[in-house]
Design a protein around this motif. Structure first.
Motif, PDB file in Angstrom:
ATOM      1  N   ASN A 216     174.652   1.248  60.655  1.00  0.00           N
ATOM      2  CA  ASN A 216     174.518   2.392  61.556  1.00  0.00           C
ATOM      3  C   ASN A 216     175.838   2.611  62.291  1.00  0.00           C
ATOM      4  O   ASN A 216     176.620   1.676  62.484  1.00  0.00           O
ATOM      5  CB  ASN A 216     173.401   2.140  62.579  1.00  0.00           C
ATOM      6  CG  ASN A 216     173.104   3.385  63.415  1.00  0.00           C
ATOM      7  OD1 ASN A 216     173.065   4.491  62.885  1.00  0.00           O
ATOM      8  ND2 ASN A 216     172.909   3.209  64.715  1.00  0.00           N
ATOM      9  N   GLN A 217     176.079   3.859  62.689  1.00  0.00           N
ATOM     10  CA  GLN A 217     177.208   4.181  63.558  1.00  0.00           C
ATOM     11  C   GLN A 217     176.666   4.524  64.937  1.00  0.00           C
ATOM     12  O   GLN A 217     176.171   5.619  65.172  1.00  0.00           O
ATOM     13  CB  GLN A 217     178.034   5.347  63.006  1.00  0.00           C
ATOM     14  CG  GLN A 217     179.257   5.659  63.867  1.00  0.00           C
ATOM     15  CD  GLN A 217     180.052   6.860  63.369  1.00  0.00           C
ATOM     16  OE1 GLN A 217     179.771   7.423  62.303  1.00  0.00           O
ATOM     17  NE2 GLN A 217     181.042   7.275  64.144  1.00  0.00           N
ATOM     18  N   ASN A 218     176.764   3.570  65.856  1.00  0.00           N
ATOM     19  CA  ASN A 218     176.278   3.790  67.216  1.00  0.00           C
ATOM     20  C   ASN A 218     177.250   4.603  68.062  1.00  0.00           C
ATOM     21  O   ASN A 218     176.840   5.367  68.934  1.00  0.00           O
ATOM     22  CB  ASN A 218     176.031   2.444  67.917  1.00  0.00           C
ATOM     23  CG  ASN A 218     174.847   1.692  67.353  1.00  0.00           C
ATOM     24  OD1 ASN A 218     173.889   2.291  66.887  1.00  0.00           O
ATOM     25  ND2 ASN A 218     174.919   0.372  67.389  1.00  0.00           N
ATOM     26  N   ASP A 226     179.491   1.064  62.605  1.00  0.00           N
ATOM     27  CA  ASP A 226     179.945   0.010  63.509  1.00  0.00           C
ATOM     28  C   ASP A 226     178.939  -1.123  63.661  1.00  0.00           C
ATOM     29  O   ASP A 226     179.189  -2.078  64.408  1.00  0.00           O
ATOM     30  CB  ASP A 226     180.298   0.585  64.886  1.00  0.00           C
ATOM     31  CG  ASP A 226     179.139   1.346  65.542  1.00  0.00           C
ATOM     32  OD1 ASP A 226     177.973   0.964  65.342  1.00  0.00           O
ATOM     33  OD2 ASP A 226     179.416   2.336  66.246  1.00  0.00           O
ATOM     34  N   THR A 227     177.808  -1.034  62.949  1.00  0.00           N
ATOM     35  CA  THR A 227     176.746  -2.027  63.100  1.00  0.00           C
ATOM     36  C   THR A 227     176.115  -2.336  61.754  1.00  0.00           C
ATOM     37  O   THR A 227     175.847  -1.419  60.966  1.00  0.00           O
ATOM     38  CB  THR A 227     175.658  -1.520  64.068  1.00  0.00           C
ATOM     39  OG1 THR A 227     176.247  -1.282  65.344  1.00  0.00           O
ATOM     40  CG2 THR A 227     174.528  -2.526  64.202  1.00  0.00           C
ATOM     41  N   VAL A 228     175.882  -3.626  61.491  1.00  0.00           N
ATOM     42  CA  VAL A 228     175.185  -4.027  60.273  1.00  0.00           C
ATOM     43  C   VAL A 228     174.222  -5.161  60.592  1.00  0.00           C
ATOM     44  O   VAL A 228     174.543  -6.069  61.361  1.00  0.00           O
ATOM     45  CB  VAL A 228     176.175  -4.462  59.162  1.00  0.00           C
ATOM     46  CG1 VAL A 228     177.029  -5.643  59.607  1.00  0.00           C
ATOM     47  CG2 VAL A 228     175.437  -4.805  57.877  1.00  0.00           C
ATOM     48  N   ASP A 229     173.021  -5.055  60.029  1.00  0.00           N
ATOM     49  CA  ASP A 229     172.008  -6.106  60.144  1.00  0.00           C
ATOM     50  C   ASP A 229     171.545  -6.452  58.733  1.00  0.00           C
ATOM     51  O   ASP A 229     171.051  -5.576  58.012  1.00  0.00           O
ATOM     52  CB  ASP A 229     170.826  -5.632  60.988  1.00  0.00           C
ATOM     53  CG  ASP A 229     171.207  -5.473  62.448  1.00  0.00           C
ATOM     54  OD1 ASP A 229     171.405  -6.495  63.124  1.00  0.00           O
ATOM     55  OD2 ASP A 229     171.326  -4.318  62.907  1.00  0.00           O
ATOM     56  N   SER A 329     174.802  -2.002  50.588  1.00  0.00           N
ATOM     57  CA  SER A 329     173.355  -2.033  50.752  1.00  0.00           C
ATOM     58  C   SER A 329     172.928  -1.072  51.847  1.00  0.00           C
ATOM     59  O   SER A 329     171.920  -0.356  51.719  1.00  0.00           O
ATOM     60  CB  SER A 329     172.897  -3.454  51.086  1.00  0.00           C
ATOM     61  OG  SER A 329     171.502  -3.516  51.297  1.00  0.00           O
ATOM     62  N   GLY A 330     173.703  -1.027  52.929  1.00  0.00           N
ATOM     63  CA  GLY A 330     173.409  -0.095  54.007  1.00  0.00           C
ATOM     64  C   GLY A 330     173.486   1.345  53.558  1.00  0.00           C
ATOM     65  O   GLY A 330     172.644   2.176  53.930  1.00  0.00           O
ATOM     66  N   GLU A 331     174.474   1.663  52.743  1.00  0.00           N
ATOM     67  CA  GLU A 331     174.608   3.022  52.208  1.00  0.00           C
ATOM     68  C   GLU A 331     173.421   3.382  51.338  1.00  0.00           C
ATOM     69  O   GLU A 331     173.038   4.548  51.243  1.00  0.00           O
ATOM     70  CB  GLU A 331     175.900   3.130  51.392  1.00  0.00           C
ATOM     71  CG  GLU A 331     177.172   3.056  52.223  1.00  0.00           C
ATOM     72  CD  GLU A 331     178.417   3.014  51.357  1.00  0.00           C
ATOM     73  OE1 GLU A 331     178.267   2.993  50.106  1.00  0.00           O
ATOM     74  OE2 GLU A 331     179.527   3.005  51.912  1.00  0.00           O
ATOM     75  N   ALA A 332     172.824   2.376  50.693  1.00  0.00           N
ATOM     76  CA  ALA A 332     171.690   2.588  49.782  1.00  0.00           C
ATOM     77  C   ALA A 332     170.351   2.302  50.465  1.00  0.00           C
ATOM     78  O   ALA A 332     169.366   1.995  49.788  1.00  0.00           O
ATOM     79  CB  ALA A 332     171.857   1.709  48.553  1.00  0.00           C
ATOM     80  N   ASN A 333     170.337   2.393  51.793  1.00  0.00           N
ATOM     81  CA  ASN A 333     169.099   2.240  52.559  1.00  0.00           C
ATOM     82  C   ASN A 333     168.436   0.888  52.332  1.00  0.00           C
ATOM     83  O   ASN A 333     167.218   0.785  52.147  1.00  0.00           O
ATOM     84  CB  ASN A 333     168.120   3.375  52.232  1.00  0.00           C
ATOM     85  CG  ASN A 333     167.031   3.523  53.281  1.00  0.00           C
ATOM     86  OD1 ASN A 333     167.263   3.274  54.470  1.00  0.00           O
ATOM     87  ND2 ASN A 333     165.844   3.921  52.865  1.00  0.00           N
ATOM     88  N   GLY A 334     169.256  -0.153  52.342  1.00  0.00           N
ATOM     89  CA  GLY A 334     168.716  -1.504  52.268  1.00  0.00           C
ATOM     90  C   GLY A 334     168.525  -2.068  50.880  1.00  0.00           C
ATOM     91  O   GLY A 334     167.901  -3.118  50.722  1.00  0.00           O
TER      92      GLY A 334
END
Length: 343
Positions: A216-218, A226-229, A329-334
């Protein structure tokens, strides 16, 4: 015999970390500084009696001219992430030993091509390429790694690293960081430190083989994210989480490893162990950021005609793979990603 060294790049990290580290090393002698601009080269060399090279300083002062010097056997390359591979190639082709800053490249494709080229076209025993990662030289992480090793079978882990990169900060105001062309922005630039730290704690007996993440970009000023989980799984089946944000009001960092014989965690320079129900906190003194011992060990290996196994390109490839897989993975919605370069 002392190794003649040139620092390539006149940025913040070169000024605050690399320069004093080289000057403190008994095996290295600083001979020259090169930067893209005369001003930054002169600023870096203000406290060092060395030759100055830059692209806007006229004939005889180019990067190629520096590489022709026989009294310079090695270079430390500290340039913007997208620029690094070109200068690494040129220096290695000129027969110079290289210590390049992390990440190894801005993406895995370029990093793997560069690594393949190095091994295919060079005798790695005569011309060494090392990639810097100062987390591998933090005494707190090395001590914690020893405790994890004695604690037995891995049960799980969690990493939480939180901060807010604000406009006006010295790193943010660097043009290439402020307007990144590389993936992940600050997450890539700083994040490979944290993946390296996790890998060090887990060890080669607990390599990560699969992960899934959301990004996500907060903060508007921290593109593209700027954020990754992330959730990760090791080849032994143990699972863990990795949370990194450069744009949150959360603060602080924590690295926790749960094993069959107890748990180990790091917060700043404090290592906490819980074995047999007994908690112990140990304050470990790190040597600055880890850069002084990193550079010192590099110099010692060069003087001995060896390579430092902590600094081989394959280690840096593994650091980058974890971070890039999280971003993808974030770009591909997990979407889950396989990790194939871990060692």
């Amino acid at each position: 015999m002392s190794i003649g060294v040139a620092i390539i790049g006149g940025g913040i990290f070169a000024r605050e970390e690399h320069l004093p580290a080289v000057q403190a090393s008994k095996d290295l002698t600083l001979k020259a500084i090169w930067s893209r601009s005369l001003e930054s080269a002169q600023n870096l060399g203000a406290d060092a009696d060395v030759d100055i090279y830059c692209e806007d300083s006229g004939s005889g002062k180019s990067f190629n001219d520096l590489l022709k010097r026989v009294d310079i056997q090695a270079v430390i390359i500290e340039l913007p992430i997208p620029n690094q591979p070109e200068y690494i190639r040129r220096a290695l082709s000129a027969g110079k030993h290289v210590l390049s800053e992390k990440p190894i490249a801005e993406n895995l494709k370029d990093a793997q091509e560069l690594t393949r080229w190095y091994h295919e076209d060079h005798d790695s025993k005569r011309v060494t390429w090392s990639v810097a990662e100062n987390f591998r030289y933090l005494n707190s992480f090395e001590y914690a790694r020893e405790q994890v090793h004695r604690a037995g079978r891995l049960l799980g882990f969690r990493v939480k690293v939180y901060s807010m990169v604000k406009p006006g900060g010295k790193y943010f105001e660097t043009a290439w960081r402020k307007n990144p062309t590389h993936q992940g922005g600050f997450l890539l630039d700083g994040g490979v430190h944290h993946t390296a730290g996790l890998r060090l704690l887990l060890g080669s007996e607990n390599i990560v083989t699969r992960l899934s993440a959301y990004t996500n970009q907060n903060q508007e000023h921290l593109p593209p994210v700027d954020t990754v989980d992330a959730t990760m799984k090791t080849h032994t089946g143990a699972t863990g989480t990795f949370s990194l944000s450069m744009g949150t009001t959360f603060t602080g960092s924590e690295w926790s490893i749960a094993c069959e014989g107890g748990s180990v965690s790091i917060s700043r320079s404090t290592v906490t162990t819980v074995f047999d129900g007994k908690e112990e906190k140990v304050e470990i003194e790190d040597e600055r950021s880890g850069v002084p011992p990193e550079v010192r060990k590099w110099g010692e290996a060069l003087s001995a005609g060896k390579r430092n196994e902590k600094q081989i390109p394959e280690e840096a490839l593994a650091d980058l793979e974890l971070l890039e897989n999280m971003l993808k993975s974030g770009e591909a919605n997990g979407q889950p990603m396989d990790c194939r370069l871990q060692i």
